[in-house]
Write a protein that holds these residues in place. Structure first.
Motif, PDB file in Angstrom:
ATOM      1  N   TYR A 107      35.692 -87.079  85.435  1.00  0.00           N
ATOM      2  CA  TYR A 107      34.231 -86.953  85.377  1.00  0.00           C
ATOM      3  C   TYR A 107      33.643 -87.970  84.408  1.00  0.00           C
ATOM      4  CZ  TYR A 107      29.902 -84.996  83.413  1.00  0.00           C
ATOM      5  OH  TYR A 107      28.629 -84.831  82.903  1.00  0.00           O
ATOM      6  N   VAL A 108      34.219 -88.082  83.224  1.00  0.00           N
ATOM      7  CA  VAL A 108      33.726 -89.039  82.231  1.00  0.00           C
ATOM      8  C   VAL A 108      33.948 -90.470  82.708  1.00  0.00           C
ATOM      9  CG1 VAL A 108      33.987 -89.881  79.866  1.00  0.00           C
ATOM     10  CG2 VAL A 108      34.106 -87.431  80.332  1.00  0.00           C
ATOM     11  N   ALA A 109      35.126 -90.726  83.307  1.00  0.00           N
ATOM     12  CA  ALA A 109      35.463 -92.087  83.744  1.00  0.00           C
ATOM     13  C   ALA A 109      34.506 -92.597  84.819  1.00  0.00           C
ATOM     14  CB  ALA A 109      36.902 -92.132  84.260  1.00  0.00           C
ATOM     15  N   ILE A 110      34.069 -91.714  85.715  1.00  0.00           N
ATOM     16  CA  ILE A 110      33.227 -92.143  86.836  1.00  0.00           C
ATOM     17  C   ILE A 110      31.736 -92.005  86.519  1.00  0.00           C
ATOM     18  CG2 ILE A 110      32.602 -91.606  89.233  1.00  0.00           C
ATOM     19  CD1 ILE A 110      35.538 -90.865  89.687  1.00  0.00           C
ATOM     20  N   CYS A 111      31.375 -90.956  85.823  1.00  0.00           N
ATOM     21  CA  CYS A 111      29.953 -90.724  85.550  1.00  0.00           C
ATOM     22  C   CYS A 111      29.458 -91.469  84.311  1.00  0.00           C
ATOM     23  CB  CYS A 111      29.692 -89.225  85.388  1.00  0.00           C
ATOM     24  SG  CYS A 111      30.041 -88.255  86.869  1.00  0.00           S
TER      25      CYS A 111
ATOM     26  N   LEU B 180      30.880 -96.647  80.874  1.00  0.00           N
ATOM     27  CA  LEU B 180      30.699 -97.496  79.698  1.00  0.00           C
ATOM     28  C   LEU B 180      31.039 -96.759  78.402  1.00  0.00           C
ATOM     29  CD1 LEU B 180      27.364 -99.310  80.669  1.00  0.00           C
ATOM     30  CD2 LEU B 180      29.724-100.084  80.991  1.00  0.00           C
ATOM     31  N   ARG B 181      30.988 -95.462  78.441  1.00  0.00           N
ATOM     32  CA  ARG B 181      31.291 -94.666  77.241  1.00  0.00           C
ATOM     33  C   ARG B 181      32.656 -93.980  77.326  1.00  0.00           C
ATOM     34  NH1 ARG B 181      26.642 -90.510  76.569  1.00  0.00           N
ATOM     35  NH2 ARG B 181      27.878 -90.051  74.704  1.00  0.00           N
ATOM     36  N   TYR B 182      33.413 -94.318  78.362  1.00  0.00           N
ATOM     37  CA  TYR B 182      34.675 -93.614  78.613  1.00  0.00           C
ATOM     38  C   TYR B 182      35.638 -93.699  77.436  1.00  0.00           C
ATOM     39  CZ  TYR B 182      39.194 -92.466  80.697  1.00  0.00           C
ATOM     40  OH  TYR B 182      40.436 -91.917  80.952  1.00  0.00           O
ATOM     41  N   THR B 183      35.890 -94.891  76.942  1.00  0.00           N
ATOM     42  CA  THR B 183      36.862 -95.062  75.851  1.00  0.00           C
ATOM     43  C   THR B 183      36.384 -94.415  74.554  1.00  0.00           C
ATOM     44  OG1 THR B 183      35.895 -97.236  75.365  1.00  0.00           O
ATOM     45  CG2 THR B 183      37.823 -97.179  76.813  1.00  0.00           C
ATOM     46  N   VAL B 184      35.065 -94.305  74.406  1.00  0.00           N
ATOM     47  CA  VAL B 184      34.530 -93.662  73.200  1.00  0.00           C
ATOM     48  C   VAL B 184      34.679 -92.144  73.286  1.00  0.00           C
ATOM     49  CG1 VAL B 184      32.465 -93.303  71.801  1.00  0.00           C
ATOM     50  CG2 VAL B 184      32.908 -95.542  72.834  1.00  0.00           C
ATOM     51  N   ILE B 185      34.340 -91.590  74.475  1.00  0.00           N
ATOM     52  CA  ILE B 185      34.403 -90.136  74.639  1.00  0.00           C
ATOM     53  C   ILE B 185      35.854 -89.656  74.715  1.00  0.00           C
ATOM     54  CG2 ILE B 185      33.793 -88.203  76.143  1.00  0.00           C
ATOM     55  CD1 ILE B 185      31.333 -89.787  77.013  1.00  0.00           C
ATOM     56  N   MET B 186      36.633 -90.270  75.610  1.00  0.00           N
ATOM     57  CA  MET B 186      38.021 -89.837  75.807  1.00  0.00           C
ATOM     58  C   MET B 186      38.940 -90.585  74.841  1.00  0.00           C
ATOM     59  SD  MET B 186      37.736 -87.490  78.024  1.00  0.00           S
ATOM     60  CE  MET B 186      39.476 -87.182  78.237  1.00  0.00           C
ATOM     61  N   ASN B 187      38.708 -90.375  73.571  1.00  0.00           N
ATOM     62  CA  ASN B 187      39.549 -91.025  72.563  1.00  0.00           C
ATOM     63  C   ASN B 187      40.830 -90.220  72.353  1.00  0.00           C
ATOM     64  OD1 ASN B 187      38.911 -88.924  70.500  1.00  0.00           O
ATOM     65  ND2 ASN B 187      36.862 -89.824  70.645  1.00  0.00           N
TER      66      ASN B 187
END
Length: 312
Positions: free
Chosen positions: A123-127, A130-137
């Motif tokens: 969900y984070v990766a597709i939606c 641009l913030r994926y690496t920050v959120i899914m640390n």
């Protein structure tokens, strides 16, 4: 009828999937093959992810943990079944039965949590790419695994320890190939109201809530993907979630099948046969789903196999 506290009960009888003696060698060979394929397939997935630095991402971190959980699930149920068939002995100690039931619940709950965490990752990766690496640390991924393991352990221990309140008749027969907690509770001679309430709460929490989270994640994913103009871009976005969606469908679909079979039939053997799907077959198929549908995983596995073949 005479009752005894289960702390005095020494053995339960696991009736297995069939009482036909002619089928026992066939079942032994079949389940031994399934177990070996499960262990080897999931080990290769874990080793491929560890050895390839390109796969050191949150998605593959969760996949490696799922593979480890699948190994543990199969090891909890199949080896004891194989030993009983080989020795032509149906017995299992009360302590062994309760331990097996506890670990079976732990890994089933953990698998639900991991699938939900993987859905959130997609969900984070597709939606929010641009913030994926920050959120899914790394910290969040570790916390998700730790929380999943902790909550699953507490759930399994709670449900297992409440069985100690029950009393059992002297001859306890479980019409299953492993000590499944609901079958153990059904075999009790004392009241099981509280135990059934706790099982329903656990099922709603780990089955219902995690599945609802997965549905929400994929609803948002589909909504986001259809806003992507090029068809090729949509296909690429869907392809990253295809393997996970296949595993989710297999796990929850077979679990639902067990619930339906237990509701529409009074035959415990039929329910036990249905349980094979989500406790045995699913764990065997998961490595193939992730390796066959994922180009990066295929490449990592090929590199690992080549390294194994050329090692002295």
């Amino acid at each position: 009828m005479e009752f005894t506290n289960q702390t005095a009960a020494t053995n339960f009888l696991l009736l297995g999937l069939s009482s036909d003696s002619e089928l026992q060698p066939v079942m032994f060979g079949l389940f031994l093959s399934i177990y070996l394929v499960t262990i080897i397939g999931n080990l290769f997935i874990i080793l491929a992810i560890i050895s390839d630095s390109h796969l050191h991402t949150p998605m593959y971190f969760f996949i490696s943990n799922l593979s480890l959980t699948d190994i543990c699930t199969s090891t909890t149920t199949i080896p004891k079944m194989l030993v009983n068939i080989q020795e032509q002995n149906l017995s299992i100690s009360f302590t062994g039965c309760l331990t097996q039931a506890c670990f079976a619940m732990l890994f089933a709950s953990l698998e639900c949590c991991l699938l939900a965490a993987m859905a959130y990752d997609r969900y984070v990766a597709i939606c929010y790419p641009l913030r994926y690496t920050v959120i899914m640390n790394q910290r969040l991924c570790s916390l998700l695994i730790l929380f999943s393991l902790l909550s699953s352990t507490v759930n399994a221990l709670l449900l297992s320890l409440t069985v100690l309140w029950l009393s059992f008749c002297k001859d306890v027969e479980i019409p299953h190939f492993f000590c499944e907690i609901t079958q153990v509770i059904k075999a009790a001679c004392s009241g099981t109201f509280i135990n059934n309430i706790l099982i329903n709460i656990a099922g709603l929490t780990f089955g219902g809530i995690t599945f609802a989270g997965i549905i929400f994640s994929y609803t948002e994913i589909v909504s986001t993907v259809f806003k992507i103009p090029p068809v090729q871009g949509r296909y690429k976005a869907f392809s990253t979630s295809g393997s996970h969606l296949s595993v989710v469908s297999l796990f929850y679909g077979t679990g639902l099948g067990v619930c339906i079979s237990s509701a529409v039939t009074n035959s415990p053997r039929v329910t036990a046969m249905a349980s094979v799907m989500y406790t045995v077959v699913t764990q065997m198929l998961n490595p193939f789903i992730y390796s066959l549908r994922n180009k990066d995983m295929k490449q990592a596995l090929n590199t690992l196999l080549c390294a194994c073949c050329h090692s002295p």
